[in-house]
Design a protein around this motif. Structure first.
Motif, PDB file in Angstrom:
ATOM      1  N   LEU A 116      29.907  26.371  83.351  1.00 50.48           N
ATOM      2  CA  LEU A 116      30.821  26.061  82.258  1.00 50.48           C
ATOM      3  C   LEU A 116      32.022  25.266  82.754  1.00 50.48           C
ATOM      4  O   LEU A 116      32.466  24.315  82.119  1.00 50.48           O
ATOM      5  CB  LEU A 116      31.299  27.355  81.590  1.00 50.48           C
ATOM      6  CG  LEU A 116      30.296  28.066  80.696  1.00 50.48           C
ATOM      7  CD1 LEU A 116      30.852  29.405  80.244  1.00 50.48           C
ATOM      8  CD2 LEU A 116      29.962  27.199  79.487  1.00 50.48           C
ATOM      9  N   ALA A 131      26.158  17.370  70.369  1.00 42.62           N
ATOM     10  CA  ALA A 131      25.523  18.659  70.135  1.00 42.62           C
ATOM     11  C   ALA A 131      24.484  19.015  71.184  1.00 42.62           C
ATOM     12  O   ALA A 131      24.463  20.131  71.709  1.00 42.62           O
ATOM     13  CB  ALA A 131      24.899  18.690  68.741  1.00 42.62           C
ATOM     14  N   GLY A 174      25.638  20.133  74.721  1.00 42.38           N
ATOM     15  CA  GLY A 174      26.381  21.376  74.579  1.00 42.38           C
ATOM     16  C   GLY A 174      25.464  22.559  74.368  1.00 42.38           C
ATOM     17  O   GLY A 174      25.646  23.629  74.964  1.00 42.38           O
ATOM     18  N   ILE A 175      24.453  22.361  73.528  1.00 41.44           N
ATOM     19  CA  ILE A 175      23.495  23.437  73.302  1.00 41.44           C
ATOM     20  C   ILE A 175      22.772  23.769  74.600  1.00 41.44           C
ATOM     21  O   ILE A 175      22.525  24.935  74.911  1.00 41.44           O
ATOM     22  CB  ILE A 175      22.493  23.044  72.200  1.00 41.44           C
ATOM     23  CG1 ILE A 175      23.219  22.955  70.859  1.00 41.44           C
ATOM     24  CG2 ILE A 175      21.379  24.076  72.096  1.00 41.44           C
ATOM     25  CD1 ILE A 175      22.340  22.516  69.715  1.00 41.44           C
ATOM     26  N   ILE A 209      23.926  23.525  77.652  1.00 40.08           N
ATOM     27  CA  ILE A 209      24.819  24.341  78.476  1.00 40.08           C
ATOM     28  C   ILE A 209      24.835  25.772  77.956  1.00 40.08           C
ATOM     29  O   ILE A 209      24.682  26.743  78.707  1.00 40.08           O
ATOM     30  CB  ILE A 209      26.256  23.785  78.452  1.00 40.08           C
ATOM     31  CG1 ILE A 209      26.308  22.354  78.945  1.00 40.08           C
ATOM     32  CG2 ILE A 209      27.188  24.673  79.271  1.00 40.08           C
ATOM     33  CD1 ILE A 209      27.651  21.688  78.733  1.00 40.08           C
ATOM     34  N   PHE A 210      25.025  25.892  76.675  1.00 37.07           N
ATOM     35  CA  PHE A 210      25.142  27.186  76.028  1.00 37.07           C
ATOM     36  C   PHE A 210      23.902  28.034  76.291  1.00 37.07           C
ATOM     37  O   PHE A 210      23.989  29.187  76.718  1.00 37.07           O
ATOM     38  CB  PHE A 210      25.349  26.945  74.529  1.00 37.07           C
ATOM     39  CG  PHE A 210      25.509  28.179  73.708  1.00 37.07           C
ATOM     40  CD1 PHE A 210      24.714  28.383  72.587  1.00 37.07           C
ATOM     41  CD2 PHE A 210      26.457  29.136  74.022  1.00 37.07           C
ATOM     42  CE1 PHE A 210      24.869  29.511  71.815  1.00 37.07           C
ATOM     43  CE2 PHE A 210      26.615  30.271  73.261  1.00 37.07           C
ATOM     44  CZ  PHE A 210      25.816  30.460  72.147  1.00 37.07           C
ATOM     45  N   VAL A 223      23.575  29.094  80.036  1.00 31.36           N
ATOM     46  CA  VAL A 223      24.511  30.146  80.453  1.00 31.36           C
ATOM     47  C   VAL A 223      24.135  31.489  79.837  1.00 31.36           C
ATOM     48  O   VAL A 223      24.178  32.530  80.498  1.00 31.36           O
ATOM     49  CB  VAL A 223      25.964  29.767  80.079  1.00 31.36           C
ATOM     50  CG1 VAL A 223      26.904  30.905  80.363  1.00 31.36           C
ATOM     51  CG2 VAL A 223      26.378  28.531  80.846  1.00 31.36           C
ATOM     52  N   ILE A 224      23.749  31.467  78.572  1.00 31.18           N
ATOM     53  CA  ILE A 224      23.293  32.725  77.962  1.00 31.18           C
ATOM     54  C   ILE A 224      22.120  33.295  78.745  1.00 31.18           C
ATOM     55  O   ILE A 224      22.077  34.488  79.046  1.00 31.18           O
ATOM     56  CB  ILE A 224      22.871  32.514  76.489  1.00 31.18           C
ATOM     57  CG1 ILE A 224      24.088  32.365  75.613  1.00 31.18           C
ATOM     58  CG2 ILE A 224      22.071  33.715  76.004  1.00 31.18           C
ATOM     59  CD1 ILE A 224      23.769  32.433  74.141  1.00 31.18           C
TER      60      ILE A 224
END
Lengths: 346, 309, 305
Positions: B241, B279, B282-283, B285-286, B289-290
């Protein structure tokens, strides 16, 4: 100890019949307590004896109404001072807790909230049950602390639990239960977490308080020494069931259930047990408490088990008023006990 | 009564004990069973595995070059939009580069920096924690002092300054992040070491005369391992992040390297008309990380669920 | 307790000094600050002149002590870029950052604490899963990207809120949500764990045995114990917000000290950078010290030893 009177001589405070506690777990339904009957009257001390996991704590939590979420209580009768507890709503039950019946727990260090003073925690029971105003609560708290043998009671009220020693904390807890003058006190292993020297003091205190206030006392313990000192009557539990009841004198002098006898055999008696003699032991383990009861739960560890023990559940048999045993063996067929067993409590 | 006496009195043998006492399953079997039924762990592991495979085999999975610019192919929308086509599944960016390709190569950056930074931070933090927790006293005071200094410093600002000084390569970013995020490792390792240290088996080893290093590595470290893995997964997520944020600000990975954060930054110029440019990375990365966080949580649950509520 | 606080204060001071040294040397690590300032085309004489002008030719520790001395008298130097006093620049912008940080913290607390308490009282219910889900979400969400998405959705598509500048309160809503979402998960988790531990404790069983009402058990007894770690975390989070607002301020074009620091780093404006780094660190140190005091006050075991 005084010679035990028959239970009829005590004004009855609590009557429990057919109490069962079931806990839902991943592998099924655990029967922590199965069909317990007990009763206790004013001025009487009932000792519930048994090893860890036999259901004695669950019984007490069931009576007072503090079972964990997953546990389910069923009972035929649960009557306190004539009130039918089963018919009450949870709110009404809560109103009786701390007021008519109170409980003392095992570890006074963790049983008291560390961030509030002793005084605060004592007074809140008084206030919650509407017994008076702040001043009256404070006065009563100070009086009771003094009563349980804590000197400088007034200053102790302003102290925090961590500032008191273990023995003092337990005394304070006892004082706390007396705030609303309950008729029933349940003490769950009140001395187990304490030093041996303090244990005797606390038991002595409980005995004196009972003599003065005449409340009914249910004392839960695994220590037969405590039973010998304190009990008017005894209930022996095993695997969630009552296996023997009677007065203390009766049970110690002539135990009827093999489990009770086994327990007594395990204790060395100073003066009686010969040096080098082997102590008894009960081999095996408590059975899993799953599924319906289909036989005697003790048979796998019982030295006198025979074929019928496995055939069907064993009923509780009453040989004399107040004297029961859950065993197929008659007193006559019981093997003579070891010579060094505990004599009648006197 | 002994069995001899029982036989002598002619008492019938007991019916056999009911089969409650099955052989207890081995810890490894228990863990495997838990692993296969734990939704978080499975989700995390799957995504991680997929991401690693994509990162490793990226050149084989796509015909495009992530750096190749074709200005005649600028800003083609993804396949689900009106003007999209299957030639460029995620469309192209402002320089005409295929977005899906850049996304795949960007996975390499994220994973490399994530693993790298977490490893460096883990090494530094665990060492400090072991030393401080084991030796206590003045040594521990020094360790805690270092941790307090580190905590007081604003991590992002420091990272920005250092990268300005040392430049924005994958190596420098990994090193900077690795040297900035070790504090959680220290705290946890130190606390577990302190608890383990007073355990009897450590005292026994000391009494036998085992060297300190041996005790630390042989007795204490295995106990800490479970916790370290969880923290490592957490910090890996943080590293990814932060790298994305730094690259977004322009003080991280330098263009034209396809860092996902950089892609978001580059897409910002066209954000209002082609939101997919912002978008999609970013998705990515998201989700990554999740996945890492759930994997870490899952590993913790599987290896030691007693601590969990 | 006084001894405990003196101990903490001493450590705080030590840390503060160390931090100031680190902040001071940060931008000088590249080696030659003078040539960086003088520019690419500078001659060696010009570089030497620049060095002398900014006092960069003196020994490092002299420069440091000089700076500390001046700082203690309120003089943090001047910006190399605008030549304004650094104190003035910080003073101008601290309001924005402070406002953003406080609003984000309140936003986070308002969601995290009730949710954490609720989740603890109903474990494995939908509330609990929602809480944990939000926590996972908040922790994995890239700050800057979330901000951009909010801008796209609320600022552009729906046109409900302004997306840049600091004209009005409404300008702070989206940044607050963005920043608050990053600190909310940790606070929620700590509250939830703290409540679960507290509710599991023996003294709760005693409280119930006394017949106390559910509210009393929950708030008077359980929460009072559970809140202790939350206080520490809140202080730490505020410190983090002050230092970590760079990204959000950049995305939303807010003129706070984070954004100033970022610009100054790009411009190698070291007086500004070192002052901001040290300032933020000192705020953090102060906040943690404050939380130590509050903790000691709330927990009688610490207060009375």
């Amino acid at each position: 100890m005084t010679q035990a009177k028959s239970t009829a001589a005590f004004e009855e405070v609590l009557r429990v019949e057919g109490l069962s506690v079931e806990i839902g777990i991943s592998t099924g339904l655990l029967r922590a307590v199965s069909g317990i009957d007990l009763h206790v009257g004013r001025g009487e001390t009932l000792c519930i004896v048994g090893e860890s996991g036999c259901g004695k704590t669950m019984t007490s939590l069931g009576i007072i109404g503090l079972l964990p979420r997953r546990a389910r209580l069923t009972a035929e009768r649960l009557v306190l001072e004539g009130r039918d507890l089963l018919a009450l709503s949870p709110k009404q039950r809560a109103a009786l807790r701390g007021d008519r019946m109170a409980m003392i727990f095992q570890d006074p260090m963790t049983s008291l909230n560390p961030v509030y003073t002793i005084g605060n925690q004592m007074e809140e029971i008084f206030l919650r049950h509407g017994k008076g105003d702040r001043k009256a609560a404070r006065a009563r708290a100070e009086y009771l602390l003094h009563k349980v043998g804590i000197s400088a009671a007034a200053s102790r009220l302003g102290q925090y639990p961590h500032q008191l020693s273990g023995g003092l904390r337990q005394r304070a807890m006892i004082a706390m239960t007396l705030m609303c003058d309950p008729t029933l006190i349940i003490a769950d292993e009140p001395t187990t977490a304490l030093d041996v020297t303090i244990q005797a003091q606390i038991l002595h205190l409980l005995h004196d308080l009972q003599r003065e206030y005449r409340m009914a006392l249910i004392l839960i313990t695994h220590d037969l020494g405590i039973v010998a000192r304190m009990a008017t009557r005894v209930v022996v539990m095993y695997a969630g069931q009552v296996v023997e009841t009677g007065t203390a004198a009766e049970v110690f002098a002539a135990p009827m259930h093999p489990y009770t006898r086994g327990l007594l055999d395990c204790i060395p008696i100073p003066g009686k047990t010969a040096r080098g003699a082997q102590l008894g032991s009960i081999p095996g383990m408590v059975p899993a408490l799953l599924g319906p009861i289909a036989s005697c739960q003790f048979r796998n560890r019982c030295p006198q088990a025979f074929a019928d023990c496995a055939a069907a559940p064993v009923p509780l048999r009453e040989t004399a008023p107040g004297r029961t045993s859950r065993c197929l063996l008659t007193p006559a067929s019981l093997v003579p006990q070891r010579a060094e067993s505990l004599g009648a409590a006197e | 009564m002994t069995s001899i006496e029982r036989d002598r009195r002619g008492i019938v043998a007991l019916s056999p004990a009911p089969p409650y006492e099955r052989e207890a399953p081995s810890p490894r079997m228990i863990m495997r069973r838990r692993a296969l039924t734990h939704p978080g762990f499975l989700f995390g592991a799957t995504i991680m595995l997929a991401t690693i495979l994509i990162a490793v085999f990226a050149p084989l999975l796509t015909p495009y070059d992530p750096y190749f610019q074709d200005l005649s192919q600028r800003l083609i929308p993804p396949v689900w939009a009106i003007k999209g086509s299957w030639a460029h599944i995620f469309g192209t960016d402002g320089m005409g580069r295929d977005y899906l390709t850049r996304l795949m190569f960007g996975a390499r950056i994220s994973l490399t920096i994530g693993f790298g930074a977490a490893s460096i931070a883990g090494f530094i933090g665990t060492s400090l924690g072991l030393i401080g927790g084991y030796f206590g006293g003045k040594v521990d005071a020094v360790v805690m002092y270092l941790v307090n200094v580190k905590l007081a410093l604003p991590g992002v600002l420091i990272a920005l300054s250092l990268i300005e000084v040392f430049g924005g390569s994958v190596t420098s970013v990994t090193l900077v992040l690795g040297f900035l995020f070790w504090d959680r490792f220290v705290v946890v390792t130190r606390s577990v070491t302190q608890q383990t240290r007073i355990a009897d088996y450590v005292t026994a080893a000391e009494a036998v005369g085992a060297s300190r290093l041996r005790i630390i590595l042989g007795e204490v470290l295995p106990n800490v391992a479970n916790h370290i893995i969880v923290i490592a997964s957490l910090e890996m997520g943080v590293a990814i992040l932060v790298e994305a944020a730094l690259s977004f600000l322009g003080l991280g990975i330098r263009p034209p390297t396809p860092s996902w954060g950089l892609m978001v930054s580059e897409g910002r110029n066209f954000m209002f008309f082609q939101p997919y440019l912002v978008a999609v990375p970013g998705i990515a990365i998201f989700v990554l990380v999740i996945a890492i966080n759930m994997l870490g949580d899952g590993i913790r649950d599987i290896t030691a669920p007693e601590g969990r509520n | 307790m006084p001894r405990f606080l003196i101990h903490r204060a001493t450590i705080a001071l030590l840390v503060a000094i160390t931090v100031s040294i680190i902040g001071f040397t940060l931008l000088r690590l590249s080696g030659d600050l003078a040539s960086a300032l003088a520019g690419d085309t500078a001659t060696p004489e010009q570089i030497a002149q620049t060095a002398h002008l900014y006092g960069l030719d003196r020994p490092l520790y002299i420069q440091y002590l000089d700076w500390v001395w001046k700082a203690l008298h309120g003089d943090l130097g001047r910006s190399l870029f605008t030549n304004e006093p650094v104190t003035f620049l910080i003073g101008q912008r601290i309001g924005v950052t402070a406002q953003l940080s406080f609003m984000s913290l309140i936003f986070a607390l308002a969601i995290a604490i009730p949710l954490g308490v609720l989740a603890a009282t109903r474990p494995n219910s939908w509330v609990d899963r929602l809480a944990l889900g939000l926590s996972v979400f908040g922790q994995a969400m890239p700050n800057f990207w979330f901000g951009l998405i909010l801008i796209i959705v609320f600022g552009v598509t729906l046109r409900w809120l302004p997306i840049s500048g600091t004209d009005s309160f409404a300008n702070f809503i989206l940044p607050t949500v963005t920043l608050g979402t990053s600190v909310m998960p940790a606070i929620m988790r700590v509250t939830r764990t703290g409540m679960l531990d507290a509710l599991d404790a023996d003294y709760i069983r005693t409280a119930r045995a006394k017949g106390l009402s559910t509210g009393s058990v929950l708030f008077k007894h359980a929460l009072r114990n559970a809140i202790l770690p939350v206080v520490s975390l809140t202080a730490v989070s505020l410190g983090f917000l002050l230092g970590g607002s760079v990204i959000v301020e950049s995305v939303f074009a807010l003129n706070g000290i984070g954004f100033l620091a970022f610009q100054s780093i790009l411009r190698t404006d070291f007086p500004v950078v070192q002052s901001i780094v040290v300032f933020v660190s000192l705020c953090y140190i102060l906040l943690t010290f404050l939380s130590d005091i509050i903790n000691a006050y709330l927990d009688p075991r610490i207060r009375l030893g």
